[in-house]
Design a protein around this motif. Sequence first.
Motif, PDB file in Angstrom:
ATOM      1  N   GLU A 129       0.816  -1.213   0.000  1.00 42.35           N
ATOM      2  CA  GLU A 129       0.000   0.000   0.000  1.00 42.35           C
ATOM      3  C   GLU A 129       0.850   1.264   0.000  1.00 42.35           C
ATOM      4  O   GLU A 129       0.480   2.273  -0.608  1.00 42.35           O
ATOM      5  CB  GLU A 129      -0.924  -0.006   1.213  1.00 42.35           C
ATOM      6  CG  GLU A 129      -2.008  -1.091   1.165  1.00 42.35           C
ATOM      7  CD  GLU A 129      -2.740  -1.259   2.485  1.00 42.35           C
ATOM      8  OE1 GLU A 129      -2.461  -0.452   3.405  1.00 42.35           O
ATOM      9  OE2 GLU A 129      -3.567  -2.181   2.616  1.00 42.35           O
ATOM     10  N   ARG A 130       2.004   1.236   0.657  1.00 48.70           N
ATOM     11  CA  ARG A 130       2.825   2.439   0.804  1.00 48.70           C
ATOM     12  C   ARG A 130       3.884   2.587  -0.276  1.00 48.70           C
ATOM     13  O   ARG A 130       4.236   3.706  -0.669  1.00 48.70           O
ATOM     14  CB  ARG A 130       3.490   2.446   2.182  1.00 48.70           C
ATOM     15  CG  ARG A 130       2.506   2.562   3.336  1.00 48.70           C
ATOM     16  CD  ARG A 130       3.253   2.686   4.659  1.00 48.70           C
ATOM     17  NE  ARG A 130       2.332   2.823   5.792  1.00 48.70           N
ATOM     18  CZ  ARG A 130       2.727   2.988   7.054  1.00 48.70           C
ATOM     19  NH1 ARG A 130       4.023   3.043   7.339  1.00 48.70           N
ATOM     20  NH2 ARG A 130       1.824   3.096   8.010  1.00 48.70           N
ATOM     21  N   THR A 131       4.438   1.459  -0.727  1.00 44.20           N
ATOM     22  CA  THR A 131       5.558   1.537  -1.675  1.00 44.20           C
ATOM     23  C   THR A 131       5.261   0.881  -3.019  1.00 44.20           C
ATOM     24  O   THR A 131       6.029   1.076  -3.982  1.00 44.20           O
ATOM     25  CB  THR A 131       6.815   0.874  -1.072  1.00 44.20           C
ATOM     26  OG1 THR A 131       6.573  -0.541  -0.943  1.00 44.20           O
ATOM     27  CG2 THR A 131       7.137   1.448   0.288  1.00 44.20           C
ATOM     28  N   GLY A 132       4.206   0.083  -3.061  1.00 44.99           N
ATOM     29  CA  GLY A 132       3.909  -0.636  -4.295  1.00 44.99           C
ATOM     30  C   GLY A 132       4.747  -1.878  -4.457  1.00 44.99           C
ATOM     31  O   GLY A 132       4.634  -2.592  -5.456  1.00 44.99           O
ATOM     32  N   GLN A 133       5.625  -2.171  -3.496  1.00 49.17           N
ATOM     33  CA  GLN A 133       6.464  -3.370  -3.544  1.00 49.17           C
ATOM     34  C   GLN A 133       6.274  -4.173  -2.255  1.00 49.17           C
ATOM     35  O   GLN A 133       5.838  -3.641  -1.233  1.00 49.17           O
ATOM     36  CB  GLN A 133       7.940  -2.979  -3.692  1.00 49.17           C
ATOM     37  CG  GLN A 133       8.244  -2.264  -4.991  1.00 49.17           C
ATOM     38  CD  GLN A 133       9.720  -1.886  -5.082  1.00 49.17           C
ATOM     39  OE1 GLN A 133      10.403  -1.803  -4.064  1.00 49.17           O
ATOM     40  NE2 GLN A 133      10.201  -1.653  -6.300  1.00 49.17           N
ATOM     41  N   ARG A 134       6.637  -5.419  -2.312  1.00 51.63           N
ATOM     42  CA  ARG A 134       6.520  -6.274  -1.131  1.00 51.63           C
ATOM     43  C   ARG A 134       7.900  -6.778  -0.707  1.00 51.63           C
ATOM     44  O   ARG A 134       8.770  -7.059  -1.555  1.00 51.63           O
ATOM     45  CB  ARG A 134       5.602  -7.469  -1.399  1.00 51.63           C
ATOM     46  CG  ARG A 134       6.024  -8.353  -2.550  1.00 51.63           C
ATOM     47  CD  ARG A 134       5.342  -9.713  -2.457  1.00 51.63           C
ATOM     48  NE  ARG A 134       5.849 -10.487  -1.332  1.00 51.63           N
ATOM     49  CZ  ARG A 134       5.276 -11.603  -0.870  1.00 51.63           C
ATOM     50  NH1 ARG A 134       4.168 -12.039  -1.409  1.00 51.63           N
ATOM     51  NH2 ARG A 134       5.804 -12.265   0.139  1.00 51.63           N
ATOM     52  N   PRO A 135       8.135  -6.882   0.610  1.00 48.77           N
ATOM     53  CA  PRO A 135       9.426  -7.414   1.075  1.00 48.77           C
ATOM     54  C   PRO A 135       9.480  -8.916   0.864  1.00 48.77           C
ATOM     55  O   PRO A 135       8.454  -9.591   0.817  1.00 48.77           O
ATOM     56  CB  PRO A 135       9.421  -7.062   2.566  1.00 48.77           C
ATOM     57  CG  PRO A 135       7.975  -7.042   2.940  1.00 48.77           C
ATOM     58  CD  PRO A 135       7.247  -6.520   1.730  1.00 48.77           C
ATOM     59  N   ASN A 136      10.673  -9.430   0.727  1.00 46.06           N
ATOM     60  CA  ASN A 136      10.847 -10.862   0.537  1.00 46.06           C
ATOM     61  C   ASN A 136      10.916 -11.581   1.882  1.00 46.06           C
ATOM     62  O   ASN A 136      11.403 -11.035   2.882  1.00 46.06           O
ATOM     63  CB  ASN A 136      12.129 -11.147  -0.253  1.00 46.06           C
ATOM     64  CG  ASN A 136      12.022 -10.668  -1.686  1.00 46.06           C
ATOM     65  OD1 ASN A 136      10.959 -10.791  -2.296  1.00 46.06           O
ATOM     66  ND2 ASN A 136      13.102 -10.102  -2.207  1.00 46.06           N
ATOM     67  N   ILE A 137      10.438 -12.813   1.887  1.00 49.58           N
ATOM     68  CA  ILE A 137      10.464 -13.640   3.091  1.00 49.58           C
ATOM     69  C   ILE A 137      11.542 -14.694   2.930  1.00 49.58           C
ATOM     70  O   ILE A 137      11.602 -15.394   1.925  1.00 49.58           O
ATOM     71  CB  ILE A 137       9.090 -14.306   3.330  1.00 49.58           C
ATOM     72  CG1 ILE A 137       8.035 -13.230   3.583  1.00 49.58           C
ATOM     73  CG2 ILE A 137       9.154 -15.292   4.497  1.00 49.58           C
ATOM     74  CD1 ILE A 137       6.613 -13.753   3.593  1.00 49.58           C
ATOM     75  N   SER A 138      12.400 -14.798   3.942  1.00 50.98           N
ATOM     76  CA  SER A 138      13.473 -15.794   3.921  1.00 50.98           C
ATOM     77  C   SER A 138      13.434 -16.584   5.220  1.00 50.98           C
ATOM     78  O   SER A 138      13.524 -16.006   6.304  1.00 50.98           O
ATOM     79  CB  SER A 138      14.835 -15.110   3.765  1.00 50.98           C
ATOM     80  OG  SER A 138      15.879 -16.055   3.894  1.00 50.98           O
ATOM     81  N   VAL A 139      13.291 -17.878   5.115  1.00 50.40           N
ATOM     82  CA  VAL A 139      13.225 -18.725   6.308  1.00 50.40           C
ATOM     83  C   VAL A 139      14.622 -19.096   6.799  1.00 50.40           C
ATOM     84  O   VAL A 139      14.897 -19.130   7.998  1.00 50.40           O
ATOM     85  CB  VAL A 139      12.410 -20.008   6.023  1.00 50.40           C
ATOM     86  CG1 VAL A 139      12.401 -20.927   7.243  1.00 50.40           C
ATOM     87  CG2 VAL A 139      10.987 -19.651   5.619  1.00 50.40           C
ATOM     88  N   SER A 140      15.541 -19.350   5.875  1.00 43.79           N
ATOM     89  CA  SER A 140      16.864 -19.857   6.245  1.00 43.79           C
ATOM     90  C   SER A 140      17.809 -18.767   6.750  1.00 43.79           C
ATOM     91  O   SER A 140      18.516 -18.958   7.741  1.00 43.79           O
ATOM     92  CB  SER A 140      17.498 -20.577   5.061  1.00 43.79           C
ATOM     93  OG  SER A 140      17.608 -19.702   3.949  1.00 43.79           O
TER      94      SER A 140
END
Length: 502
Positions: A129-140
């Motif tokens: 909503e704020r940047t138009g991009q999404r952060p990536n999720i990293s489990v390891s």
Amino acid sequence: MALRTEMEFEMVAKTFMGLEEILAQELTELGANNVVKGCRVVTFTGDKALMYKANFSLRTAIRVLKPIKHFEAKSADEVYEKVKEIDWQEVIGEGKTFTVDSVVYSETFSNSRFVTYKVKDAIVDQFRERTGQRPNISVSDPDIRLNVHINGVEATLSLDSSGESLHRRGYRQEAVEAPLNEVLAAGMILMTGWRGETDFIDPMCGSGTIPIEAALIACNIAPGVFRKEYAFEKWADFDAELFDEIYNDDSHEKEFNHHVYGYDVDFKAVNIATTNVKAAGLTKYVTIAQQNFKDFSGTNEPAIIVTNPPYGERISTQNLMETYKMIGERLKHAFKEGDAWILSYKEECFQQIGLKASVKIPLYNGSLECEYRKYQMFSGKFKEFREEGGIVKTDEEKKQMSEKRRSWKKREYEKKQEELLNNEEADILNFNFTSLDKERAKRAKQSRGERGYKDSKGREHKDFKGNKGYKKYTSRAERQNDRKNFFNHTNTHVDDFDEGAE
């Protein structure tokens, strides 16, 4: 060393059940404020320097969390909205990866993964909503680790400052089957009160965890010196210069003038333990050798024994009871002066030792509810030992044991209460109020004018009119009148029983 200070904030150090007291003592010695013990956690306040030191120096902490929001979680939507209120661009930052771990004890949320997904959704949606991009999720290998803890409706969202569990010191190169956790090993040693004043012996050392942790404690070497990294090093406000000051400060280390010995009957375990000791750089203080405990012949110098024999649960051992019988025999005949501390799981194992323990402390080894027992060894008779001023149990040990037992009983009581509450509905549906049912049956017979009955003492009772035989009522009003007269006579209320009409 003078460290820069800043405003204090709340922190939570997680540990194993039974080690809360030791962890609280460690935090107090580090300079933490507002130290409060909980169940498997100790809360405290401090500044950034203390957070770095806690991760680097605590021996009995699994991880250190920094809470960023407390809120009520009565529904999934409420979790989503509360999490979304946080400005995540300040916490995670552009281009950073993150992961979420959830621990949930709640009737509303039966699955911790569902909570994890809700938190992730709230964070990702805010970024979109704020940047138009999404952060990536990293489990390891994430840049930011988040921890969600829900107990009932009380929720806490925290930053995980540790990353990988703090029990992973970094010195273990290899391990035997079911190795003892480093945090538990350190806690066991600290509970004895030993800080390097005598020699130290583990006659069943396995991969060498207890001897290595003992040497680190004796030399006062921080367990974090072997770690490659901590989660807080990836935070936007990480102060590298401050952490370098803490890491490079060895002024608190001391010289150890005694020695640590680790023995094991298994040659493979001896090789693994030797490798781990070398990796820790402690060969000057720790000697590992192959030896069966049954061949133990005592020591020339004062010493303490701390060991974790097999339980027969995760590691199969032939003649398990004979092993514990041998332990008791060796302690009695070859270790006549000093304290021996043994962690084990089964009561029958302790019984085979054949010695009276002066201290019994409940501890968890993984999921196993164990006991940690102290055996104070001495030559001669117990009466003579006491007459000569020998102390079996110190005041501090009495206090510690009492607190542990109270805490354990409280947890057992709460567990039973929870089980009762969970089964309350089924209990009520299946429960028969026997005495009331009998009384109702008797009254029902009498209300129909049926034959009198005998009570539990064999006394004969007649009907309302005093007749032993049957009485047939001509109307409902006549029956009700007789019932009222009867209950008034016997001081019993009609409302106490069901009214019912023919």
